[in-house]
Design an enzyme around this catalytic site. Structure first.
Site, mmCIF file in Angstrom:
data_model
loop_
_atom_site.group_PDB
_atom_site.id
_atom_site.type_symbol
_atom_site.label_atom_id
_atom_site.label_comp_id
_atom_site.label_asym_id
_atom_site.label_seq_id
_atom_site.Cartn_x
_atom_site.Cartn_y
_atom_site.Cartn_z
ATOM 1 N N ARG A 20 -13.407 12.680 6.090
ATOM 2 C CA ARG A 20 -12.268 13.380 6.381
ATOM 3 C C ARG A 20 -11.816 14.080 5.361
ATOM 4 O O ARG A 20 -11.246 15.244 5.446
ATOM 5 C CB ARG A 20 -11.137 12.135 6.650
ATOM 6 N N LYS B 248 -7.840 -1.636 6.370
ATOM 7 C CA LYS B 248 -8.108 -2.307 5.116
ATOM 8 C C LYS B 248 -7.058 -3.477 4.937
ATOM 9 O O LYS B 248 -7.452 -4.496 4.350
ATOM 10 C CB LYS B 248 -7.953 -1.207 3.891
ATOM 11 N N ASP C 120 -14.148 2.611 7.478
ATOM 12 C CA ASP C 120 -13.082 3.359 7.148
ATOM 13 C C ASP C 120 -13.401 4.092 6.010
ATOM 14 O O ASP C 120 -13.397 5.289 5.623
ATOM 15 C CB ASP C 120 -11.968 2.558 6.756
ATOM 16 N N HIS D 190 0.838 -1.155 -0.156
ATOM 17 C CA HIS D 190 0.028 0.028 -0.020
ATOM 18 C C HIS D 190 0.913 1.106 -0.114
ATOM 19 O O HIS D 190 1.998 1.116 0.620
ATOM 20 C CB HIS D 190 -0.894 -0.016 1.114
ATOM 21 N N SER E 140 -6.487 3.827 8.904
ATOM 22 C CA SER E 140 -7.277 3.816 7.936
ATOM 23 C C SER E 140 -6.629 2.711 7.108
ATOM 24 O O SER E 140 -7.266 1.714 6.719
ATOM 25 C CB SER E 140 -7.468 5.106 7.049
HETATM 26 N N1 URA Z 1 -4.749 6.113 2.276
HETATM 27 C C1 URA Z 1 -5.798 5.724 3.076
HETATM 28 O O1 URA Z 1 -6.371 4.468 2.679
HETATM 29 N N2 URA Z 1 -6.129 6.033 4.178
HETATM 30 C C2 URA Z 1 -5.700 7.368 4.606
HETATM 31 O O2 URA Z 1 -6.049 7.902 5.650
HETATM 32 C C3 URA Z 1 -4.606 8.027 3.703
HETATM 33 C C4 URA Z 1 -4.081 7.486 2.578
#
Ligand code: URA
Length: 441
Positions: free
Chosen positions: A168, A187, A161, A82, A183
């Protein structure tokens, strides 16, 4: 327990208990807490922060707010990656085929771009027919077919999320380290992979603007991984200038094809090889090999065309169209609006990622609002980056829209002004920027 008490407690800098955090996550997921209270709470977290314990509880509660993918039926060590986001970040479409060509199954759930940062899902959707909706029930079939899959976050995965992230985004509460850490990690935990490698971008075109905050984000994500029993590695990479030479969806996939054909820019290749070697270290294949050996072996996959073949397999496995030469068929074509040249000799001192990302957005390559349509052909091609010598008349960059472009001239002028502000020159030689700022595992 009520939400007002939780907001006041956080506002006054106190730590919340496990039960209080579970109450909050449950209320967001079941939509029993109004957006104004959620937003006030998020702002209090942004200012007051969270303890490691609170961040861990928030992450685990959010991961548990939906389904947790069970990938145990898929043989092999599943490694996920990620990125915390950036401009010109085309690492995933190159990295996945490289890692997968070692027989490592890759399940990658990606997001869409919002604001100046691009999103991997949008980039793949610039290819005709490519389907990014992959339900967990199809994971096994896809992995058996080509060893990897690339999908969007499904409705059922960490829904809390998904809701919080959207709020957000419109309440100025994205750049909070505990909120970003929880966050992303919620995931990743719900995604079900065995190990996670994170690309923590740092610089003007990233959420983390300096190495201290990027390091702190890495520390928090490593701590969450440890508590969740998932090995995590973090690569800290520079996002002071865009990665590679292309920014924009089709333009970036074209650069992906060049890189997979062994002609990639050094900055892109360096980040891909570093990430790939970290991913392989989590697998039986790479666990006893050092980083340099792994990087050399990954570089070979770019040179010998194996990764390119794997990329084509991925596209075909998810409905993407290839032409008779094996190149993706795009939904549109980039149309060059103008090319800007240098008006004097010198060296590039700055090529600001944020300004380039904003300019690309103005041309239509990104969304200002969640509901905006993207112009897949729009974007920017950079011919000169930090450290490059420049002669008067050299091409600096080109601006593109799609062929069906509807951007008016005022927006093109605004994009041009942004690009002018992105570049700074020096009469003295300038050192190229370092792509990798550190690796922590
Ligand atoms: N990517 C995400 O999935 N969440 C965040 O808060 C920032 C970047």
């Amino acid at each position: 327990m009520n939400m007002l008490e939780l907001i006041e407690k956080k506002r006054d800098g106190m730590a919340l208990s496990q039960e209080e955090i579970a109450f909050f996550v449950d209320g967001v997921t079941r939509k029993t807490i109004p957006d104004y209270q959620i937003s006030a709470f998020l702002m209090a977290v942004l200012w007051r922060g969270m303890t490691d314990e609170e961040t861990k509880e928030l992450t685990l509660s959010m991961a548990g707010s939906g389904e947790i993918c069970d990938l145990s039926g898929i043989p092999g060590t599943k490694v996920d990656k990620h990125s915390t986001g950036g401009v010109g970040d085309k690492v995933t479409p190159i990295l996945l085929p490289v890692v997968s060509s070692f027989g490592v199954p890759c399940v990658k759930l990606s997001g869409r771009g919002l604001g100046f940062t691009g999103g991997t899902i949008d980039k793949f959707e610039s290819i005709q027919g490519f389907n990014t909706t992959v339900e967990p029930s199809q994971f096994r079939e896809k992995i058996e077919k080509c060893g990897m899959l690339l999908g969007g976050q499904t409705e059922g995965l960490a829904p809390c999320d998904k809701y919080l992230y959207a709020l957000r985004d419109v309440t100025g509460t994205v750049p909070s380290i505990p909120l970003i850490a929880s966050s992303i990690m919620s995931k990743k935990i719900a995604g079900g992979s065995d190990a996670i490698v994170l690309d923590i971008t740092c610089g003007s075109g990233a959420f983390m603007k300096d190495t201290e905050s990027a390091g702190e984000l890495a520390r928090q994500m490593l701590a969450i991984g440890k508590l969740a029993g998932k090995p995590v590695s973090c690569v800290l990479s520079s996002m002071e200038q865009p990665l590679g030479s292309a920014v924009g969806n089709i333009l970036e996939i074209q650069e992906v094809m060049e890189t997979l054909s062994g002609h990639g820019r050094e900055d892109v290749v360096t980040v891909v090889l570093t990430m790939a070697s970290e991913m392989l270290k989590h697998t039986p294949y790479g666990k006893d090999l050092d980083s340099e050996t792994l990087k050399e072996r990954c570089a070979e996959k770019l040179k010998n065309g194996e990764a390119l073949e794997k990329f084509r397999e991925l596209l075909l496995s998810q409905g993407g169209m290839l032409d008779s030469s094996g190149n993706p068929v795009y939904v549109d074509e980039p149309f060059e609006v103008m090319t800007v040249c240098a008006h004097k000799d010198g060296y590039v001192k700055r090529c600001d990622a944020l300004a380039v990302g904003e300019a690309s957005c103005l041309l239509g390559a990104g969304r200002m609002e969640k509901t905006d349509m993207i112009d897949m052909g729009a974007g920017i091609k950079l011919f000169k980056k930090v450290g490059d010598p420049v002669k008067r008349g050299d091409h600096l960059y080109s601006l593109f829209t799609g062929t069906k472009n509807t951007v008016d001239d005022a927006r093109i002028d605004e994009a041009l002004l942004k690009m002018e502000s992105a570049y700074e020159f020096s009469s003295e030689p300038v050192k190229p920027l370092q792509e990798i700022l550190g690796v922590i595992s």
